[in-house]
Scaffold this motif. Structure first.
Motif, mmCIF file in Angstrom:
data_model
loop_
_atom_site.group_PDB
_atom_site.id
_atom_site.type_symbol
_atom_site.label_atom_id
_atom_site.label_comp_id
_atom_site.label_asym_id
_atom_site.label_seq_id
_atom_site.Cartn_x
_atom_site.Cartn_y
_atom_site.Cartn_z
ATOM 1 N N GLU A 99 -10.942 -38.395 0.285
ATOM 2 C CA GLU A 99 -11.579 -37.088 0.404
ATOM 3 C C GLU A 99 -12.151 -36.834 1.794
ATOM 4 O OE1 GLU A 99 -11.331 -34.772 -1.765
ATOM 5 O OE2 GLU A 99 -10.404 -36.025 -3.302
ATOM 6 N N ASN A 134 -13.568 -30.671 -16.023
ATOM 7 C CA ASN A 134 -13.901 -30.470 -14.620
ATOM 8 C C ASN A 134 -14.631 -31.717 -14.119
ATOM 9 O OD1 ASN A 134 -12.824 -27.902 -14.321
ATOM 10 N ND2 ASN A 134 -14.715 -26.880 -14.933
ATOM 11 N N GLU A 167 0.182 -31.805 -9.930
ATOM 12 C CA GLU A 167 -0.480 -30.593 -10.412
ATOM 13 C C GLU A 167 0.453 -29.817 -11.337
ATOM 14 O OE1 GLU A 167 -1.911 -28.123 -7.297
ATOM 15 O OE2 GLU A 167 -3.554 -29.471 -6.748
ATOM 16 N N ARG A 214 -16.053 -32.915 -4.173
ATOM 17 C CA ARG A 214 -14.968 -31.961 -4.354
ATOM 18 C C ARG A 214 -14.662 -31.789 -5.840
ATOM 19 N NH1 ARG A 214 -8.848 -32.621 -1.841
ATOM 20 N NH2 ARG A 214 -7.984 -30.632 -2.580
ATOM 21 N N LYS A 215 -14.423 -30.546 -6.243
ATOM 22 C CA LYS A 215 -14.176 -30.259 -7.659
ATOM 23 C C LYS A 215 -12.685 -30.348 -7.976
ATOM 24 C CE LYS A 215 -14.894 -26.599 -11.134
ATOM 25 N NZ LYS A 215 -15.426 -25.240 -11.356
ATOM 26 N N TYR A 216 -12.379 -30.988 -9.104
ATOM 27 C CA TYR A 216 -11.017 -31.027 -9.631
ATOM 28 C C TYR A 216 -11.049 -30.604 -11.101
ATOM 29 C CZ TYR A 216 -9.316 -33.848 -5.672
ATOM 30 O OH TYR A 216 -8.958 -34.294 -4.430
ATOM 31 N N ARG A 217 -10.065 -29.824 -11.515
ATOM 32 C CA ARG A 217 -9.903 -29.547 -12.931
ATOM 33 C C ARG A 217 -8.787 -30.448 -13.437
ATOM 34 N NH1 ARG A 217 -8.838 -23.849 -16.238
ATOM 35 N NH2 ARG A 217 -8.968 -24.802 -18.311
ATOM 36 N N ILE A 218 -9.113 -31.319 -14.371
ATOM 37 C CA ILE A 218 -8.176 -32.337 -14.846
ATOM 38 C C ILE A 218 -7.522 -31.898 -16.149
ATOM 39 C CG2 ILE A 218 -7.899 -34.755 -15.511
ATOM 40 C CD1 ILE A 218 -8.757 -34.291 -12.591
ATOM 41 N N THR A 249 -14.524 -40.522 -10.198
ATOM 42 C CA THR A 249 -15.374 -39.340 -10.231
ATOM 43 C C THR A 249 -16.853 -39.689 -10.299
ATOM 44 O OG1 THR A 249 -15.605 -39.068 -12.644
ATOM 45 C CG2 THR A 249 -13.535 -38.325 -11.635
ATOM 46 N N ARG A 264 -3.998 -27.253 -11.983
ATOM 47 C CA ARG A 264 -4.807 -28.348 -12.517
ATOM 48 C C ARG A 264 -4.198 -29.691 -12.123
ATOM 49 N NH1 ARG A 264 -4.847 -26.338 -18.707
ATOM 50 N NH2 ARG A 264 -2.612 -26.442 -18.200
ATOM 51 N N THR A 265 -5.055 -30.670 -11.894
ATOM 52 C CA THR A 265 -4.604 -32.018 -11.583
ATOM 53 C C THR A 265 -4.256 -32.730 -12.883
ATOM 54 O OG1 THR A 265 -5.988 -32.114 -9.602
ATOM 55 C CG2 THR A 265 -5.261 -34.209 -10.535
#
Length: 336
Positions: A161, A151, A257, A215-219, A136, A262-263
């Motif tokens: 990506e 996030n 997920e 790119r956004k990921y919510r972990i 990230t 969420r990841t």
């Protein structure tokens, strides 16, 4: 080609531009464009003109590549960019690496590093059930939502990506950059909202003066459950996670997920395993319903014996029990 490829291509089967470069088709990806070119190759035996800008092989050689890739595709059709990249590398394994890399770059496909590693190396690198990893950008304080969720943003220049960025997002990013250069913020601001609504974000001007599209990921941290914000120790748990990740680039091993999109993953800052620290400090519970790793149970046992974090309380309430009580309370109010 077969109906399967025709169906996969859909609207991406429009002709190339007169210069031979790929025509910009909103929403299409490198995977779509490769499928389109294979369809056209089967019908015309012609390779894309623009490919010669990425490889220095003769057209006859390029045609041989496409013939082999087409045969491999028919035998075992890939369903995403990563699988397509692996198919190309395996099919053209006897070709020069620079040519394979050029072909992948032409479609913006990720180079599948894992295919060049021995199985035992991969097994040592990732725990069982891990699907992939990513790295990230730096995490800021606002990105830490609670004691087990963050996030994060991943640079779209990374191989994984780059192959999946929608063309509409790429176009909006370029147009926004040009609008900002003209100080046309009335145009730039709506484009920013468009990019963010698609799950991306532009970070302005890095050290090289370039914008960074991410790119956004919510972990969701795998295997642990932190007290909710309104629970005792909820704020302390968030603060503990914040202290570990703020200002750092994270390495995340992804398992998949959850039902909320969420990841779910293991989170590392350099060589520090975040879940391990949180468990040892006593700020999270081992979430045994979803994770049976014995080391997690041992780390929790150590914290409980030391009475640190949530274990300073004689009988801390499990977060999942707290959530269940709230859900049932709402249900009672609704039907009373």
């Amino acid at each position: 080609m077969g109906n399967a490829l025709r169906y996969l291509c859909g609207d991406c089967l429009s002709p190339q531009t007169s210069e031979g470069a790929h025509e910009v088709i909103p929403g299409s990806t490198g995977f779509d464009l490769l499928a389109r070119d294979l369809f056209q190759f089967e019908n015309t035996a012609q390779v894309p003109e623009g490919l010669s800008q990425h490889v220095d092989a003769l057209k006859k050689t390029q045609a041989t590549w496409y013939k082999k890739i087409l045969a491999a595709w028919k035998e075992d059709p890939p369903s995403n960019a990563e699988q397509a990249a692996i198919l190309i590398v395996r099919t053209l394994q006897k070709q020069q690496k620079v040519h394979v890399q050029g072909l992948l770059a032409f479609y913006g496909l990720p180079y599948p590093i894992a295919t060049t590693q021995a199985p035992e190396d991969t097994a040592q690198k990732w725990p069982q059930e891990v699907k992939y990893e990513f790295h990230t950008l730096q995490v800021d304080a606002r990105a830490v939502l609670d004691g087990d969720s963050i996030n994060v943003y991943v640079d779209t220049k990374s191989p994984r990506e780059s192959a999946v960025v929608p063309i509409s997002v790429q176009e909006a990013t370029i147009e926004r950059h040009e609008a900002r250069a003209r100080k046309d913020y009335a145009r730039a601001d709506p484009l920013k909202e468009q990019i963010e609504s698609a799950g991306y974000r532009v970070f302005d001007a890095n050290r090289n003066g370039d914008d960074v599209l991410a790119r956004k990921y919510r972990i969701r941290l795998r295997g642990v459950d932190a007290p909710e914000g309104k629970q005792p120790y909820g704020k302390e748990a968030r603060e503990a996670l914040l202290n570990l990740v703020e200002g750092k680039c994270l390495r995340i091993l992804v398992y998949g997920e959850d039902r909320y999109g969420r990841t779910v993953g293991d989170v590392y800052t350099r060589d520090v395993f975040v879940q391990e620290v949180l468990l040892k400090q006593g700020w999270v519970w081992h979430y045994t319903h979803y994770d049976k790793r014995p080391e997690f149970a041992e780390w929790q046992k150590q914290a409980r014996a030391a009475r640190v974090g949530i274990w300073a309380s004689s009988n801390p309430q499990k977060p999942w029990d707290w959530r269940k009580e709230r859900r049932e309370g709402i249900a009672i109010e609704t039907f009373a």
